[in-house]
Design a protein around this motif. Sequence first.
Motif, PDB file in Angstrom:
ATOM      1  N   ALA A   1       0.835  -1.198   0.000  1.00 40.76           N
ATOM      2  CA  ALA A   1       0.000   0.000   0.000  1.00 40.76           C
ATOM      3  C   ALA A   1       0.871   1.250   0.000  1.00 40.76           C
ATOM      4  O   ALA A   1       0.585   2.222  -0.714  1.00 40.76           O
ATOM      5  CB  ALA A   1      -0.935  -0.006   1.207  1.00 40.76           C
ATOM      6  N   GLY A   2       1.953   1.239   0.775  1.00 39.84           N
ATOM      7  CA  GLY A   2       2.868   2.380   0.804  1.00 39.84           C
ATOM      8  C   GLY A   2       3.564   2.586  -0.524  1.00 39.84           C
ATOM      9  O   GLY A   2       3.753   3.727  -0.983  1.00 39.84           O
ATOM     10  N   ALA A   3       3.967   1.501  -1.179  1.00 39.20           N
ATOM     11  CA  ALA A   3       4.622   1.608  -2.486  1.00 39.20           C
ATOM     12  C   ALA A   3       3.661   2.176  -3.524  1.00 39.20           C
ATOM     13  O   ALA A   3       4.049   3.035  -4.337  1.00 39.20           O
ATOM     14  CB  ALA A   3       5.135   0.246  -2.924  1.00 39.20           C
ATOM     15  N   LEU A   4       2.399   1.723  -3.503  1.00 38.01           N
ATOM     16  CA  LEU A   4       1.412   2.254  -4.442  1.00 38.01           C
ATOM     17  C   LEU A   4       1.199   3.740  -4.206  1.00 38.01           C
ATOM     18  O   LEU A   4       1.186   4.532  -5.155  1.00 38.01           O
ATOM     19  CB  LEU A   4       0.085   1.506  -4.319  1.00 38.01           C
ATOM     20  N   LEU A   5       1.044   4.139  -2.939  1.00 38.37           N
ATOM     21  CA  LEU A   5       0.832   5.549  -2.617  1.00 38.37           C
ATOM     22  C   LEU A   5       2.022   6.391  -3.063  1.00 38.37           C
ATOM     23  O   LEU A   5       1.847   7.447  -3.693  1.00 38.37           O
ATOM     24  CB  LEU A   5       0.599   5.717  -1.112  1.00 38.37           C
ATOM     25  N   THR A   6       3.219   5.930  -2.774  1.00 36.28           N
ATOM     26  CA  THR A   6       4.424   6.667  -3.166  1.00 36.28           C
ATOM     27  C   THR A   6       4.505   6.805  -4.676  1.00 36.28           C
ATOM     28  O   THR A   6       4.781   7.892  -5.195  1.00 36.28           O
ATOM     29  CB  THR A   6       5.683   5.942  -2.629  1.00 36.28           C
ATOM     30  N   LEU A   7       4.267   5.733  -5.394  1.00 35.46           N
ATOM     31  CA  LEU A   7       4.324   5.758  -6.851  1.00 35.46           C
ATOM     32  C   LEU A   7       3.294   6.722  -7.431  1.00 35.46           C
ATOM     33  O   LEU A   7       3.616   7.528  -8.315  1.00 35.46           O
ATOM     34  CB  LEU A   7       4.108   4.347  -7.403  1.00 35.46           C
TER      35      LEU A   7
ATOM     36  N   THR B   1      -2.628  17.846  -6.576  1.00 35.24           N
ATOM     37  CA  THR B   1      -3.439  18.738  -5.742  1.00 35.24           C
ATOM     38  C   THR B   1      -3.759  17.978  -4.460  1.00 35.24           C
ATOM     39  O   THR B   1      -3.568  16.759  -4.368  1.00 35.24           O
ATOM     40  CB  THR B   1      -4.767  19.135  -6.439  1.00 35.24           C
ATOM     41  N   LEU B   2      -4.249  18.707  -3.488  1.00 29.52           N
ATOM     42  CA  LEU B   2      -4.608  18.075  -2.218  1.00 29.52           C
ATOM     43  C   LEU B   2      -5.675  17.002  -2.420  1.00 29.52           C
ATOM     44  O   LEU B   2      -5.588  15.911  -1.850  1.00 29.52           O
ATOM     45  CB  LEU B   2      -5.092  19.132  -1.217  1.00 29.52           C
ATOM     46  N   TRP B   3      -6.670  17.294  -3.249  1.00 30.52           N
ATOM     47  CA  TRP B   3      -7.756  16.343  -3.471  1.00 30.52           C
ATOM     48  C   TRP B   3      -7.270  15.093  -4.171  1.00 30.52           C
ATOM     49  O   TRP B   3      -7.703  13.980  -3.850  1.00 30.52           O
ATOM     50  CB  TRP B   3      -8.891  16.991  -4.268  1.00 30.52           C
ATOM     51  N   ARG B   4      -6.357  15.252  -5.133  1.00 29.38           N
ATOM     52  CA  ARG B   4      -5.794  14.076  -5.806  1.00 29.38           C
ATOM     53  C   ARG B   4      -4.948  13.270  -4.818  1.00 29.38           C
ATOM     54  O   ARG B   4      -4.972  12.041  -4.833  1.00 29.38           O
ATOM     55  CB  ARG B   4      -4.973  14.490  -7.017  1.00 29.38           C
ATOM     56  N   GLY B   5      -4.222  13.943  -3.950  1.00 29.41           N
ATOM     57  CA  GLY B   5      -3.434  13.255  -2.940  1.00 29.41           C
ATOM     58  C   GLY B   5      -4.320  12.448  -1.998  1.00 29.41           C
ATOM     59  O   GLY B   5      -3.984  11.314  -1.627  1.00 29.41           O
ATOM     60  N   LEU B   6      -5.462  13.019  -1.609  1.00 25.12           N
ATOM     61  CA  LEU B   6      -6.412  12.298  -0.749  1.00 25.12           C
ATOM     62  C   LEU B   6      -7.020  11.102  -1.489  1.00 25.12           C
ATOM     63  O   LEU B   6      -7.253  10.049  -0.884  1.00 25.12           O
ATOM     64  CB  LEU B   6      -7.509  13.231  -0.256  1.00 25.12           C
ATOM     65  N   LEU B   7      -7.252  11.265  -2.780  1.00 24.28           N
ATOM     66  CA  LEU B   7      -7.777  10.158  -3.579  1.00 24.28           C
ATOM     67  C   LEU B   7      -6.757   9.016  -3.628  1.00 24.28           C
ATOM     68  O   LEU B   7      -7.112   7.853  -3.440  1.00 24.28           O
ATOM     69  CB  LEU B   7      -8.100  10.626  -5.001  1.00 24.28           C
ATOM     70  N   TRP B   8      -5.490   9.353  -3.831  1.00 27.81           N
ATOM     71  CA  TRP B   8      -4.452   8.318  -3.866  1.00 27.81           C
ATOM     72  C   TRP B   8      -4.293   7.655  -2.496  1.00 27.81           C
ATOM     73  O   TRP B   8      -4.061   6.455  -2.415  1.00 27.81           O
ATOM     74  CB  TRP B   8      -3.112   8.884  -4.325  1.00 27.81           C
ATOM     75  N   LEU B   9      -4.428   8.442  -1.449  1.00 25.70           N
ATOM     76  CA  LEU B   9      -4.358   7.879  -0.098  1.00 25.70           C
ATOM     77  C   LEU B   9      -5.505   6.893   0.134  1.00 25.70           C
ATOM     78  O   LEU B   9      -5.306   5.809   0.700  1.00 25.70           O
ATOM     79  CB  LEU B   9      -4.391   8.997   0.946  1.00 25.70           C
ATOM     80  N   ALA B  10      -6.705   7.268  -0.312  1.00 26.05           N
ATOM     81  CA  ALA B  10      -7.865   6.378  -0.166  1.00 26.05           C
ATOM     82  C   ALA B  10      -7.661   5.094  -0.975  1.00 26.05           C
ATOM     83  O   ALA B  10      -8.001   3.996  -0.507  1.00 26.05           O
ATOM     84  CB  ALA B  10      -9.140   7.091  -0.614  1.00 26.05           C
ATOM     85  N   LEU B  11      -7.068   5.210  -2.157  1.00 23.09           N
ATOM     86  CA  LEU B  11      -6.810   4.029  -2.981  1.00 23.09           C
ATOM     87  C   LEU B  11      -5.785   3.106  -2.321  1.00 23.09           C
ATOM     88  O   LEU B  11      -5.953   1.882  -2.298  1.00 23.09           O
ATOM     89  CB  LEU B  11      -6.321   4.466  -4.365  1.00 23.09           C
TER      90      LEU B  11
END
Length: 185
Positions: A39-45, A57-67
């Motif tokens: 999960a950490g590798a996916l988020l970092t990538l 953007t902040l919203w895209r970052g939150l979307l990636w965090l949720a994913l």
Amino acid sequence: MGRREKTRRSPVAAEAPSSGDAVHDHCWARDVKDAVRCAGALLTLLLLVDWGSGRFTLWRGLLWLALALLLFLVLFPGRVSAGGGWMASRRLLGKRRVRTDQLVSVRCLDGVSQRLLLRDAHGARVEIDPDVLVNNPALWHRFEEGARKAAADGLLLCGQTTLRRLAARIDRETALAVFKASGLE
């Protein structure tokens, strides 16, 4: 005034008494760490690709965090434990427990990952990864002990073939490990 509250007993209330000699999956902590790493590798990538393209953007970052969190939840392993006459699997949303000495069904579910579905005479069911039993001889011993008793009592009506295949797989893996350890590959 003197009203007594009735306590409802679930079908699993006929569980075997909890014993202090329970065994647990010794690979569980490693599997949780692997889920966190993935999960950490996916988020970092995802964050690096977004940042590199200049679209972060902040919203895209939150979307990636949720994913990434969703991936962690999918990969999170159940913690399997077993004792005299029972087997349990604890997941994020609760614990399921089945009486292995009163099994009526053992089915192998094929799919992306193979699962073993256990059902007992009380209607309880547990779904586990067969690799947990392969990698933990003590868990396998507890499970097989209960399943043998259920078969001897005539309760285990479905799953004898599945158990034989699983036992053959475990024997094969054990023999390979012994040959590897002794240098006789």
